[in-house]
Write a protein that holds these residues in place. Sequence first.
Motif, PDB file in Angstrom:
ATOM      1  N   GLY B  27       0.804  -1.219   0.000  1.00 31.15           N
ATOM      2  CA  GLY B  27       0.000   0.000   0.000  1.00 31.15           C
ATOM      3  C   GLY B  27       0.832   1.263   0.000  1.00 31.15           C
ATOM      4  O   GLY B  27       2.029   1.227   0.274  1.00 31.15           O
ATOM      5  N   TRP B  31      -2.619   5.186   2.735  1.00 35.51           N
ATOM      6  CA  TRP B  31      -3.306   3.990   3.233  1.00 35.51           C
ATOM      7  C   TRP B  31      -2.614   3.492   4.503  1.00 35.51           C
ATOM      8  O   TRP B  31      -3.267   3.144   5.487  1.00 35.51           O
ATOM      9  N   ARG B  34      -3.552   5.334   7.523  1.00 33.92           N
ATOM     10  CA  ARG B  34      -4.851   4.926   8.060  1.00 33.92           C
ATOM     11  C   ARG B  34      -4.726   3.610   8.817  1.00 33.92           C
ATOM     12  O   ARG B  34      -5.266   3.446   9.906  1.00 33.92           O
ATOM     13  N   THR B 315     -11.454  -1.490   9.485  1.00 31.51           N
ATOM     14  CA  THR B 315     -11.233  -1.608   8.047  1.00 31.51           C
ATOM     15  C   THR B 315     -12.573  -1.674   7.318  1.00 31.51           C
ATOM     16  O   THR B 315     -12.794  -0.986   6.317  1.00 31.51           O
TER      17      THR B 315
END
Lengths: 251, 376
Positions: B27, B31, B34, B315
Motif C-alpha cells: 500500500g 493507506w 490509516r 477496516t
Amino acid sequence: MTTLALETEGLSVSFGRFRAVDGVSIQVAQGELRVLLGANGAGKTTLMDLISGRTRSTAGRVLLEGRDVTNQREYRIARAGLGRKFQIPSVFGGLSVRQNLEVSLVRHPGVFANLRFGLGTTDRQRVSEILHLVGLADLATADAATLSHGQTQWLELGMLMGQSPKVILLDEPTAGMTQAETAKTAEIINGLRGRHTLLVVEHDMAFVREIAERITVLHLGKVLAEGSVAEIEANAAVKAAYLGTQEISEC
Amino acid sequence: MAELSRNYRVWAYLIFFAAILALPLVGDEFWLNRVAKYLCYGMLGAAIALTWGYAGVLNLGQGLFFGLGAYSMAMSLKLSSHTSLQQGSDKPIPDFMLWNAQPGAAPDLCCITPGSWLWLPFQSQWFGVAMAIVLPVVVATILGKIIFGQRISGVFVSIISLALVLLARLVLVDAQPITNGFNGLTDLGFLQVFGAEIDPYAVSTYYIIAVILIVVLVLVRLLVATRSGLVLQATRDSQTRALYLGYDVPAYQTFFFTVSAAMSGLAGMLYVLVAEFASPSFLDLAFSVSMVVWAAVGGRGSILGACVGAILINTIEAKVSEVEQLVEAWKAIIGLIFVLAVIFLPQGLAGFAHDVMRRIRERRQPAPTLNRELRQ
Ligand SMILES: Nc1ncnc2c1ncn2[C@@H]1O[C@H](COP(=O)(O)OP(=O)(O)OP(=O)(O)O)[C@@H](O)[C@H]1O
Ligand SMILES: [Mg+2]
C-alpha cells in the motif's frame, strides 16, 4: 498447655434484631475433627462466615492458633492459616482442573511475586498427587465448569489440600451426593485428618458416625450440647430440639 | 479452552505480526497512515480484552485512558508547532490560548490563561510522551484501589467507569482556555526522536507503530501466562475462592487494570502521532463502547483476537463509509454485528478459530485426552 487450633469466644452476630449466632464459644484442639450439627437455619454457615471473615461479628473473638483474627479480611485470615469449603461449591470454572490446583498452591500471595512462569518441580508433583487423591487425574485438562456436582466438591477439597491451611472449615461436603460419592468424600476427608484441624458441618448421621470424634450441636445460634457421637445421640436436650421439627438424620 | 495447543496460538501471533509488517509492500503512505491508526485501535482492543476477558471487569470508559495519552502527546506537539512558536513570545504559546486570553494578559505560557502554566513542562516532548503513560497509570491505580478495594464488581464497575469518562469529557470541554474545548488540539508539530522527525505519512512511522504493537502484544500475552495472570483469571471466576486462598484480589485487579490503562494511554499517544489531532470525541461514550464491540467481535478472551477484531471492524467501517448510502447505516450495521457476535460467537472470532482448530486436531487424533495426558 498447647495452643488450640481454633477458638471462638462469645462470637455473635445480629442481622437487624435477629441474632443468627449468639455467644458461641468453641475450642478445637490441634488435629481434631469436630463436627458441627444443627437444624436448618441454626447458624452453622453463619458461624463459618464469622470465623473466616466473610461476615463481621458484632461481639466476641476468633483465635486461630492463638492469634486474634477477629473481623480481619478474608485473605488475611486465609494467610493466617484458614481454609474453607463452601456449602455451594466454589471453584474457578474457566480454568482447567489442573490450573485450579495450581492456583491453590499459594507460595506467594502477592501480585508481583507471581510474575513468573509455571511451577517448581515439587509443586508440579504435588498437583499430580492431589489429582490422584481426589480422583480427578483423568479430568486434569477439563474445564472445571464442566465437572459434575460431586467432582466439583472433590476439586474444592483438592484445592484445600493444595492450600494446606492449618485449620479447614467444611460446609456440608456431602450435600447432594450419591452414596458412592459420599463414601469417596469420607475417604478424602479421612485423608485430611491428622495433618489438618477440621471443623465440619454435616447433616448425614451415617456420615457423621464415620468421621466424627466430637460433635458440637448448634441450635438457634447457640451451642446446645457438645460431646462424643454416643453422648450427643443420647442427649435429651438435643432430642427435644429436634423433636417436632425433624430427625437428626433427615434435617 | 485452557490447555489447547500452544503451537497453534504461537502461529496465530506470528502470522499476524508478519502480516502487519508486510503491509507496506502492498500500500501507499496514505493507506498506511490509516492502517497505523487501526493498529492503535488494535492495542485498545487488546487492552479491553485484558480487563474484560481476563479479569471480568468491563470498563466502559477506556476512552478516558486513551484520551489522557492522546492529550499528553498532543499538548507537547502543539507547543512544537510552527504557529505556537510565532506568537511573539520567546516561549511557544498555542494559538487558541491567545484567542481565549483576557485583554492585557501577559503573552506567556505561565499565565496567559488561567491554568495555562500546566502546559509548561510539556515544552519537553519527552515529558509529553512520559505523561501519556504515567497519567493513565496514576489515574488507574487510584481508581482501582478505590473501586476494587471497596469490592465493587460486575456491572457497577462498568457504570462507574462510564460515568467517569463522561465527567472527564465535560471537564475537558469546559476547560476551553487550556484545552481548546470542543475543537480539541489540532495543527500539531512533529515528534522529534533523536534528531529524526516522526512524519505521520512516512513508512518508517508505520513500522514504529507496528513494532510497538508487536512488543506490547507479546509482553501482555506473556504477562497473562504468568502465575499472576492465572490468579487474575481465577479471581474472574470466583473472587471468593481466590480470597479464601489468601490472594489479595483487589491488588490483582488493580494491577491488571493499570496495565490496561497504560496500553490505552500508549495507544492514544501513538494515535496522535499519525492522526495529528486530539479531540474530546476520544472521551465520547460511543467511542468507549466501540472498543468493547471490537473486543467482543474479535474475542474478549484473546488478546490477539480483540486486537484483530478492532483492526477488522475499522477496516470494514472505512470501506463502508466510502459508499455514501451506507454511512448512516453503519451504526446499525455495527450494532447488528455486535448482537450477532454475542449470540453466536460468545468468544468472538478467536473462540471460533479455536473451535475449528480443536475439531481439526480431534479428527486427526481420535483420542485427544489421552494424547494430551501423555504429553504432560
Ligand atoms: N446476611 C444475612 N442477613 C440476614 N439473615 C441472615 C444472613 N445470613 C444468614 N441469615 C439468617 O441466619 C440464620 C442462620 O443461617 P445459616 O445459613 O447460618 O444456617 P445453617 O445452620 O447453615 O443452615 P443450613 O443447614 O440450612 O445451611 C438463618 O435464619 C438465615 O436466614
Ligand atoms: Mg448452611
